[in-house]
Structures are given as structure tokens and as C-alpha cells.
Design a protein around this motif. Sequence first.
Motif, short mmCIF file in Angstrom:
data_model
loop_
_atom_site.label_atom_id
_atom_site.label_comp_id
_atom_site.label_asym_id
_atom_site.label_seq_id
_atom_site.Cartn_x
_atom_site.Cartn_y
_atom_site.Cartn_z
N ASP A 1 0.84 -1.20 0.00
CA ASP A 1 0.00 0.00 0.00
C ASP A 1 0.88 1.25 0.00
OD1 ASP A 1 -2.10 -1.70 0.13
OD2 ASP A 1 -2.76 -1.14 2.14
N LYS A 2 0.47 2.24 -0.78
CA LYS A 2 1.22 3.49 -0.86
C LYS A 2 0.43 4.61 -0.20
CE LYS A 2 4.60 1.67 -3.20
NZ LYS A 2 5.93 1.50 -2.58
N VAL A 3 1.13 5.38 0.64
CA VAL A 3 0.52 6.53 1.31
C VAL A 3 0.79 7.78 0.49
CG1 VAL A 3 0.48 7.95 3.39
CG2 VAL A 3 0.73 5.46 3.58
N ILE A 4 -0.27 8.47 0.10
CA ILE A 4 -0.15 9.66 -0.74
C ILE A 4 -0.67 10.87 0.02
CG2 ILE A 4 -0.70 10.67 -2.98
CD1 ILE A 4 0.81 7.98 -3.11
N ALA A 5 0.16 11.88 0.19
CA ALA A 5 -0.26 13.13 0.83
C ALA A 5 -0.87 14.05 -0.22
CB ALA A 5 0.92 13.81 1.51
N LEU A 6 -2.02 14.60 0.10
CA LEU A 6 -2.70 15.52 -0.81
C LEU A 6 -2.56 16.92 -0.24
CD1 LEU A 6 -4.27 14.98 -3.42
CD2 LEU A 6 -6.38 15.11 -2.10
N ALA A 7 -1.73 17.75 -0.88
CA ALA A 7 -1.40 19.08 -0.36
C ALA A 7 -1.90 20.16 -1.31
CB ALA A 7 0.11 19.21 -0.17
N GLY A 8 -1.88 21.40 -0.82
CA GLY A 8 -2.27 22.52 -1.66
C GLY A 8 -2.73 23.71 -0.85
N ASN A 9 -2.84 24.85 -1.51
CA ASN A 9 -3.39 26.04 -0.88
C ASN A 9 -4.87 25.83 -0.55
OD1 ASN A 9 -1.57 28.61 -2.82
ND2 ASN A 9 -0.87 27.09 -1.36
N PRO A 10 -5.44 26.62 0.35
CA PRO A 10 -6.89 26.58 0.53
C PRO A 10 -7.62 27.00 -0.75
CG PRO A 10 -5.82 27.71 2.37
CD PRO A 10 -4.77 27.52 1.32
N ASN A 11 -8.80 26.47 -0.94
CA ASN A 11 -9.69 26.87 -2.04
C ASN A 11 -9.14 26.56 -3.43
OD1 ASN A 11 -11.64 28.13 -0.25
ND2 ASN A 11 -10.16 29.79 -0.01
N VAL A 12 -8.44 25.44 -3.56
CA VAL A 12 -7.95 25.03 -4.87
C VAL A 12 -8.67 23.78 -5.37
CG1 VAL A 12 -5.68 26.08 -4.57
CG2 VAL A 12 -6.05 23.69 -3.88
N GLY A 13 -9.63 23.27 -4.59
CA GLY A 13 -10.34 22.06 -4.98
C GLY A 13 -9.67 20.79 -4.51
N LYS A 14 -8.81 20.90 -3.48
CA LYS A 14 -8.09 19.73 -2.97
C LYS A 14 -9.07 18.68 -2.43
CE LYS A 14 -5.61 20.58 0.63
NZ LYS A 14 -6.31 19.83 1.70
N SER A 15 -10.05 19.13 -1.67
CA SER A 15 -11.04 18.19 -1.12
C SER A 15 -11.90 17.59 -2.22
CB SER A 15 -11.92 18.90 -0.09
OG SER A 15 -11.16 19.30 1.02
N THR A 16 -12.11 18.34 -3.30
CA THR A 16 -12.88 17.80 -4.43
C THR A 16 -12.10 16.67 -5.09
OG1 THR A 16 -13.79 20.02 -4.80
CG2 THR A 16 -14.08 18.41 -6.56
N VAL A 17 -10.80 16.86 -5.25
CA VAL A 17 -9.96 15.78 -5.79
C VAL A 17 -10.01 14.57 -4.86
CG1 VAL A 17 -7.58 15.11 -6.35
CG2 VAL A 17 -8.43 17.38 -7.00
N PHE A 18 -9.88 14.82 -3.56
CA PHE A 18 -9.90 13.74 -2.57
C PHE A 18 -11.23 12.98 -2.62
CE2 PHE A 18 -10.95 12.35 1.78
CZ PHE A 18 -9.88 11.49 2.02
N ASN A 19 -12.33 13.72 -2.62
CA ASN A 19 -13.65 13.08 -2.64
C ASN A 19 -13.89 12.35 -3.96
OD1 ASN A 19 -14.30 14.05 -0.09
ND2 ASN A 19 -15.17 15.94 -0.89
N GLY A 20 -13.41 12.94 -5.06
CA GLY A 20 -13.59 12.31 -6.35
C GLY A 20 -12.86 10.98 -6.47
N LEU A 21 -11.73 10.86 -5.79
CA LEU A 21 -10.94 9.63 -5.85
C LEU A 21 -11.41 8.59 -4.85
CD1 LEU A 21 -7.35 11.12 -6.28
CD2 LEU A 21 -8.65 9.86 -8.00
#
Length: 716
Positions: free
Chosen positions: A26-46
Amino acid sequence: MGLTHQSTGSAIDTGELTIIRTSPQDKVIALAGNPNVGKSTVFNGLTGMNQHTGNWPGKTVTNAQGKYVHNYKNFILVDIPGTYSLLASSVEEEVARDFICFGEPDAVVIVADATCLERNLNLVLQILEVTQNVVLCVNLLDEAQKKKIHIDLQELSHLLGIPVVGASARSGIGLEKLMDSVEEVSFHQRRTNPKSIVYPEPLEQAVSILQPAVEKALTKPLNARWVTLKLLDWDDTLFHSLSDYIGISLLKVPDVAENYQEAKDLLRRSSWSDEKIRDEVVSSIVAKSEEIYQHCVYLENKAYNHRDRTIDKWLTSKAAGIPIMILLLGLIFWLTIEGANYPSELLSSLFFGLQEHLVVFFHWIHAPEWLTNMLVMGVYRTLAWVVSVMLPPMAIFFPLFTLLEDSGYLPRVAFNMDKFFKKANAHGKQSLTMCMGFGCNACGVIGCRIIDSPRERLIAILTNNFVPCNGRFPTLIAIITMFFAGVAALPLQSALSTLMLTGIIIFGVCMTLLSSKLLSKTVLKGIPSSFALELPPYRRPQIGKVIVRSIFDRTLFVLGRAAAVAAPAGLIIWILSNVMVGDASLLSYCTSFFDPFAQLIGLDGVILMAFILGFPANEIVMPIIIMSYLCSGSIMEFDSLEQLHLLLVEHGWTWLTAVCTMLFSLLHFPCGTTCWTIYKETKSIKWTALAFFLPTLSGIMICFLVATFARFFGLA
């Protein structure tokens, strides 16, 4: 927390967060970024529904983890807090920095906003100094195309030396390609070659002196150049995290200490103070970001954000910002009031219609009469009332509120309210947590995590109850309609109800500011902290997703929690109203005991007792009042407000009683769920008690003053 109690397998300790791998692959992937860039949308979409949330241990910062299977390989995505920089200045930024630097993720996906890429590149370059296993996801390409912003992704990838993938996460575009790149990087099938930032000569010389000694001393897989820069650009919190991670203080290693002193002497001879080191580091990163941006981004329309700025001239102006905000608030309340009536009646008819069938069922199984009455007339009727009264307005209010959030308007609310909270020595983000309280005060309390300062977070938690939650709206609306709006012609009744309800809300906001000022001058003294508030671009809300998300994530969640506390409350109410002592019930004795005090503050014993029994759920206050006046042993419903109005008037209600009841509904102790949430957030009985008594004492004092004034001048 997170995956730790949901999975089995081998555990790894990633900085502060324990993650469970189901297999070593299993690979652990950190999802980083500025606020309000759609990071949570990417996370939820995946990750979809394969998510778990919790707090980082020892922090009031939420983490989200999710599983994703791609090409038969398992990935664990960790959605770390949004941050503008690894030069941490808040708890959220510290958490994000520490997980990227010391959490040993197999890869880092950085989500950037295509409409403002230059600003996002600062974080990208900082992360590239820490790790090479990076994939850049340039999100919101659809928004960039609308603004006629063209990005050469291939050139951007070449300049950064890492894979770059374009995406429109809200539509699911680009996510599959993103995971292809993540798979290549995390399984080391593709080696990245990020370009190093070249700093001014004195700093590069100092790095060359110190780096060899640091490289020898490191016992963990860290970038020696980055560690060297961080030692020269001293940061206490980072140094402590680094020492905890490697198990030793680097400056206690003789070679490192000796070379460190030599490097610092060189910088001092070049007139480089600690402050100048940090300034030069930041300046070099910004300059590199600008250089890359100029090479790969083309603006067909230089005034691409002209529309947003034009709208902001109205929505954030000193003259129009607040009035427009109040009008929008009033519109939401009007839609909620108008839209909730009919479905509420339908649900009421449905649930109370099922009551007879439940009675027949209990008789069929030969249940004792007392058990039938307790479960049906007590527990079930209470639940039926809570659901029928609470569900329709929540199902309308939450989607409307989410639409404002999704469109980008809520940060403008924080901008407009910031100066008022600053004058109250509180934090500007408190306006956002206050807005969350309109739906549910418990949600508002949890939302206070976005405030970095512990002092200001406490102020926001302690004062969140001054705005009425969804459970108090039915009581407020019913009283307004019966005693005030009812005098107007039928077409104007809804408008008048909305106007009065909005006025009550504004009064609650004023009480929030006043209480925040009082707390900041007494038990929570301090200077308000500064913060960066980003005004994201306006976006067209995705109505379908907004409705689904608000119903499942908010409406049903809050309703389920309210039902869970309303059921035992119904049982207690039934016992109090049916256990007789002499000729009167326990409930009657309680209301008689409270009556003298209640009369002083413009209420009566029945009303005050109803608020006390309504502690588990504010929705049942009015039903308890009806039940007590009718001397019945179960919660009652009425076919119309006219019948209810007649009942209340017959039991001594006047306009003053109505006003004081509304004021006390606005200004009284938080419900049981909110109190429990406050305790969980503060870990303190003292602060929970203060959150309970602060609004209650305010409500008693204000009701007493209003009642005394009205009686003194013969108005009641």
C-alpha cells in the motif's frame, strides 16, 4: 483514529498520524495545496465513500483519509490541511508541514488552482525542496478556460522536473491520469528531477559548509540540503519536530555544531541577519515562481478577473456589503419559512398517522398498557415531532447555505464582518463559524477549528450559541406568526415573519460581538491575531452535488443526532407527566416551583420548564409547552397556529410573554449535543460550564430588563 480502527494490517507511524496499511505494498499519498484550490474535491472524487475522518493526535485539526484502488494497486490518500507555505505560522500549517516533511509519504500530490497558478507555485517549490516524489495537479482548468488563461502543462512539467497533470476535479476530468502519474512516482517507475532553487551567494556558501556534516548526521531519509537551509533559517517549531523525528538534536552533534557556527559566522560577516536569511529565502522562491509562471502561462484576456472584482465592489463595500448580506440572509429565511410549511404538514400527518398502527401492534403482542403509552405516546411522538418540524427547514436551509459556500460568497461574509470581530478582540473567521451555527450550533463549534489562535477559538466556541440553530427556528417562527405577523394581511405575513426573524438574528449577532468583547477583556484577554483571508473566484455552484452533499453530510447527520437525544427526552417527559404525586404530576410540581422566578423574567413556570426539558433537543420546547397546558401525558400537535394561539392566550400569554420567550429561546443554554461537542473540543468542564451559563445568564438579564420596562410603563 482514521484508518486505525477500521483496518487490519501493519501500522506505520507517519509523523503524528498512525496509518494502517492492509499490505506492505500500500502506498501513502499526501494531498497538499493552498486553501480553495479544490483539494477536497480531488480527494472526494478519488476516494468516494471510502473515507474516515478524525483529529490529528493532540490537535484540533481534522484529517481525512481515504482508500483508492488504481490498476489493482492500493493507495491511502491523506488530505492534509490547506496551507500557503511550509513556513508554518498556524497549527494547520504545522500539521501540513510536518506530515510532508516527516510523515514519509510515498508521494505528494500538490493541487494547484489554474486561475492563480503563480501564487500556488510558491508551495510547490517549497515542497520540492523536501521530497522528489511529487506530482502536480493543476485543477480548475475549466475555470481557467472560461477566463481565457492558457497553461502549457508540458513546459511546466519540464521547468519543475516533475509530472504535471491538468484536471477539472468537479467534473471528474483528469483524475484517472493523475493516478497514473502517482502510480509511476510512488512505485519508482518514474524518477523525477526537480530543479533546485539557487539562493544568493552568501547563503549558498553557508549551505556548502554545513550540508556535508548534516548529511552524515541524518538517521532518517531527509533531504540534507533542505535540512541545512532550515537550520540556517531557524524555526523553533520545525526544529522540535525535526529533533523528535530523527531522535537527536542536530546541533548537539559535534561536526554539525562546528560547521553550523562557521556557516553563521560567514553570514554575519556578509551582514546577513536571521531576518534577512528568511527574507532572501522567500524572495528567491517568489522570484522562481514568477519566472516559471511567465514561461508557461499565457493570458488571452488580461482583465480575466474583472467580473469578480466588479461584483466585489458591491458585495464587500463599506456601504453595500452589510445590507446585501442581511438581504441574502433574509431571503434564505423567507425561502426556508415558506418552503417548510407544506412538507412539515405532510410529515406530521404521516408520522402521527402511523401512531395508531403502532398502538395496534403493541396490543397485538400483548404489551402492558404502560409500556405502550411510554414508547408510543412518549418516545415515538417526541421523535415524530422533532423529525416533522426539523427535517423540512433543514432540507431547505442547508442546501441554500451550501450554495452560498460553493459560489464563493461566504469568504466575503468573513471579509465584511472582520472589522467588527476585530473591534471585539476576536478573530475574523468567527463570522464563518457563526454562520455554521445557523444550521447547528454543534457544527458551528466544530467549525471553530479553522481559527488558529487558542484564545480566539475559545471565544468563538463560547459565543456560538448566540445565533439560533435550526432547532430554535420553529419556535421563533411560530411565535412571530401567531403574535405579530398574524395582524398583517395574508400576503404580507411571510414577509413580516422574515423581517422579524432577521431582526432577531441580527440581535443574536450583536450579542455575539458584545460577549466576545466581554470575554476578551476578562477571562480571555489578548490581542486579536492577523490572518490571510483569500477571496476565491466566484463559481457557478453545482446544484445537484450541493443538494446531495448538504442532505447527506449535514441534514441527515444533524437530524440523526437530534433524534438520538430526543428519544430519551421523550421518555423522561412522559414519566414526569404521568407519574402522579397526589392529584398532580411531577411535571406540574416542577412548573409550579419555577413559576415565581419565571414570572420575573416575563415567562411562566411551564415555559421555563419546557426549556429545561428541551435541553436534549430545542425542537421539543413548544410541544412540551402545549402538553403541559393541556395537562396531557404526551406531546401534542395542533392542526393550525390559530388553535395554538388560542391555547396560549387562554393560559395568560401576551405580547410580552411572546417577546420574552423569543429572547430566551435565542439566549439560553446550548442543547445537550452542543454542550457535549464543546466538551470534546475544549477537553474542559470549566469552559463547557461557561458556554452553558454565559448565554443563559444573558437571557435571564435581558428578559428581566424587558419585562420590568414593559410593566413599569404599563405596556403589559
